[in-house]
Write an enzyme that holds these catalytic residues in place. Structure first.
Site, PDB file in Angstrom:
ATOM      1  N   ASP A  32     -27.175  16.337 108.299  1.00 26.37           N
ATOM      2  CA  ASP A  32     -28.221  17.359 108.315  1.00 26.37           C
ATOM      3  C   ASP A  32     -28.087  18.184 107.040  1.00 26.37           C
ATOM      4  O   ASP A  32     -27.069  18.129 106.351  1.00 26.37           O
ATOM      5  CB  ASP A  32     -28.038  18.260 109.545  1.00 26.37           C
ATOM      6  CG  ASP A  32     -29.087  19.359 109.595  1.00 26.37           C
ATOM      7  OD1 ASP A  32     -30.271  19.054 109.379  1.00 26.37           O
ATOM      8  OD2 ASP A  32     -28.728  20.535 109.816  1.00 26.37           O
ATOM      9  N   SER A  33     -29.096  18.999 106.783  1.00 28.63           N
ATOM     10  CA  SER A  33     -29.038  19.898 105.637  1.00 28.63           C
ATOM     11  C   SER A  33     -27.963  20.973 105.820  1.00 28.63           C
ATOM     12  O   SER A  33     -27.553  21.591 104.849  1.00 28.63           O
ATOM     13  CB  SER A  33     -30.397  20.564 105.453  1.00 28.63           C
ATOM     14  OG  SER A  33     -30.784  21.197 106.659  1.00 28.63           O
ATOM     15  N   CYS A  78     -31.720  15.831 110.492  1.00 32.60           N
ATOM     16  CA  CYS A  78     -32.619  16.815 109.878  1.00 32.60           C
ATOM     17  C   CYS A  78     -34.068  16.325 109.955  1.00 32.60           C
ATOM     18  O   CYS A  78     -34.384  15.228 109.483  1.00 32.60           O
ATOM     19  CB  CYS A  78     -32.207  16.984 108.418  1.00 32.60           C
ATOM     20  SG  CYS A  78     -33.209  18.142 107.508  1.00 32.60           S
ATOM     21  N   GLU A  89     -29.805  31.233 112.079  1.00 33.40           N
ATOM     22  CA  GLU A  89     -28.539  31.257 111.329  1.00 33.40           C
ATOM     23  C   GLU A  89     -27.899  32.643 111.354  1.00 33.40           C
ATOM     24  O   GLU A  89     -26.688  32.774 111.213  1.00 33.40           O
ATOM     25  CB  GLU A  89     -28.764  30.796 109.892  1.00 33.40           C
ATOM     26  CG  GLU A  89     -29.286  29.382 109.840  1.00 33.40           C
ATOM     27  CD  GLU A  89     -28.471  28.441 108.977  1.00 33.40           C
ATOM     28  OE1 GLU A  89     -27.679  28.903 108.165  1.00 33.40           O
ATOM     29  OE2 GLU A  89     -28.663  27.213 109.145  1.00 33.40           O
ATOM     30  N   CYS A 123     -37.579  20.774 114.450  1.00 30.24           N
ATOM     31  CA  CYS A 123     -36.601  21.278 113.484  1.00 30.24           C
ATOM     32  C   CYS A 123     -35.274  21.410 114.215  1.00 30.24           C
ATOM     33  O   CYS A 123     -35.246  21.791 115.393  1.00 30.24           O
ATOM     34  CB  CYS A 123     -37.049  22.640 112.953  1.00 30.24           C
ATOM     35  SG  CYS A 123     -35.822  23.453 111.914  1.00 30.24           S
ATOM     36  N   HIS A 130     -33.012  23.546 114.206  1.00 32.90           N
ATOM     37  CA  HIS A 130     -32.603  24.861 114.705  1.00 32.90           C
ATOM     38  C   HIS A 130     -33.376  25.307 115.949  1.00 32.90           C
ATOM     39  O   HIS A 130     -32.926  26.195 116.660  1.00 32.90           O
ATOM     40  CB  HIS A 130     -32.812  25.910 113.614  1.00 32.90           C
ATOM     41  CG  HIS A 130     -31.868  25.807 112.468  1.00 32.90           C
ATOM     42  ND1 HIS A 130     -31.761  24.672 111.691  1.00 32.90           N
ATOM     43  CD2 HIS A 130     -30.980  26.701 111.965  1.00 32.90           C
ATOM     44  CE1 HIS A 130     -30.859  24.877 110.748  1.00 32.90           C
ATOM     45  NE2 HIS A 130     -30.369  26.097 110.896  1.00 32.90           N
TER      46      HIS A 130
HETATM   47  N1  DGL Z   1     -32.471  20.813 109.166  1.00 30.83           N
HETATM   48  C1  DGL Z   1     -33.789  21.309 108.824  1.00 30.83           C
HETATM   49  C2  DGL Z   1     -34.834  20.582 109.675  1.00 30.83           C
HETATM   50  O1  DGL Z   1     -34.572  20.103 110.762  1.00 30.83           O
HETATM   51  C3  DGL Z   1     -33.895  22.813 109.008  1.00 30.83           C
HETATM   52  C4  DGL Z   1     -33.101  23.603 108.005  1.00 30.83           C
HETATM   53  C5  DGL Z   1     -33.519  23.338 106.574  1.00 30.83           C
HETATM   54  O2  DGL Z   1     -34.609  23.761 106.154  1.00 30.83           O
HETATM   55  O3  DGL Z   1     -32.762  22.696 105.884  1.00 30.83           O
HETATM   56  O4  DGL Z   1     -35.954  20.460 109.255  1.00 30.83           O
END
Ligand code: DGL
Length: 268
Positions: free
Chosen positions: A12-13, A75, A155, A187, A189
């Site tokens: 993931d990011s 992600c 976050e 997403c 989060h």
């Molecule tokens: N992991 C990203 C997503 O699911 C969210 C956080 C980001 O913007 O990197 O799109």
């Protein structure tokens, strides 16, 4: 070592993909999991397609060196923009979160129903969810809404605060009152604020949690390929980030109750 015994790589990011990690861990207790969070370059949701593709390829290549048997792109932004490029790197299965979530949404949406997808700006502007949904069923009407403030609010640990409910009201109240049947939390989060989103939308809207949908797809794909671990032993968890491992551990514990006490760092 047999392929079955190799780990699953999840990336993931940043830390949001731990929602997917947690769902996979719950569903597949025997598997060894490597989680990579690109904490040095998060967020991806505001970056260009070229940047997201380049970061995703770099991380995938690194996980392939670690001999993973499957890559899970937790992600949503990377799944929307880079899945094809990642698949071009390898023959092992690569699972993104878009298709499983889209299918889960279609399974519970009535004929001619309306689906709302919420995600980062990059995910929404890619139109990946609309394409995935409409390629399976043309009768549904899809709307996508970017909710960029949700990621920083999560976050910050403000999942249960009034400010998060107010922001959700601002983004989503216009879709209330019978305008949508199903909402996809598109997403990493957003599963952490599922209750807040449900509170704004009302009980009649079905909510699809993309973390759970992805975990089900992981299990189905491993099983179809005969790659499920049969070790009978509890699987190991490894966590790797590209920066700030202490912050990652702290947030993982606070937001997801995941004890990632030993986190290694890989810088690109
Ligand atoms: N992991 C990203 C997503 O699911 C969210 C956080 C980001 O913007 O990197 O799109």
């Amino acid at each position: 070592m047999e392929m079955k015994d190799h780990p699953i790589g999840i990336f993931d990011s940043g830390l949001g993909g731990l929602t997917v990690f947690k769902a996979v861990r719950r569903m597949l207790p025997d598997e060894n999991l490597i989680y990579f969070g690109d904490t040095a370059r998060v967020p991806y949701g505001t970056k260009s397609r070229a940047a997201v593709i380049s970061f995703s390829k770099e991380i995938s290549s690194y996980l392939l060196l670690r001999k993973v048997k499957m890559l899970v792109v937790a992600c949503n932004t990377a799944s929307s923009l880079a899945l094809g490029e990642i698949r071009g790197l390898t023959d092992i299965p690569v699972i993104g979160v878009i298709k499983p979530s889209a299918q889960a949404a279609l399974d519970i949406t009535p004929h001619n129903g309306r689906i709302l997808v919420i995600g980062t700006a990059a995910t929404v502007s890619s139109g990946a969810y609309s394409s995935a949904l409409l390629s399976v069923r043309k009768d549904v009407k899809v709307t996508e809404q970017a909710c960029p403030l949700f990621v920083p609010l999560v976050e910050e640990g403000w999942t249960g605060k009034k400010i998060t409910a107010d922001v959700a009201e601002e983004y989503l109240s216009r879709y209330r009152g019978g305008k949508v049947n199903t909402l996809i939390l598109g997403c990493t989060h957003y599963p952490l604020i599922e209750k807040t989103v449900a509170g704004v939308m009302g009980q009649e809207v079905n909510i699809v949690n993309s973390a759970r949908a992805a975990a089900l797809a992981v299990k189905a794909e491993l099983s179809a390929r005969g790659l499920l671990s049969d070790s009978g032993k509890k699987g190991r968890d490894s966590f790797i980030v590209s920066d700030a491992p202490e912050r990652f551990s702290e947030l993982a514990r606070r937001l997801l109750k995941i004890h990632a006490d030993s986190v290694s760092v890989k810088r690109f």
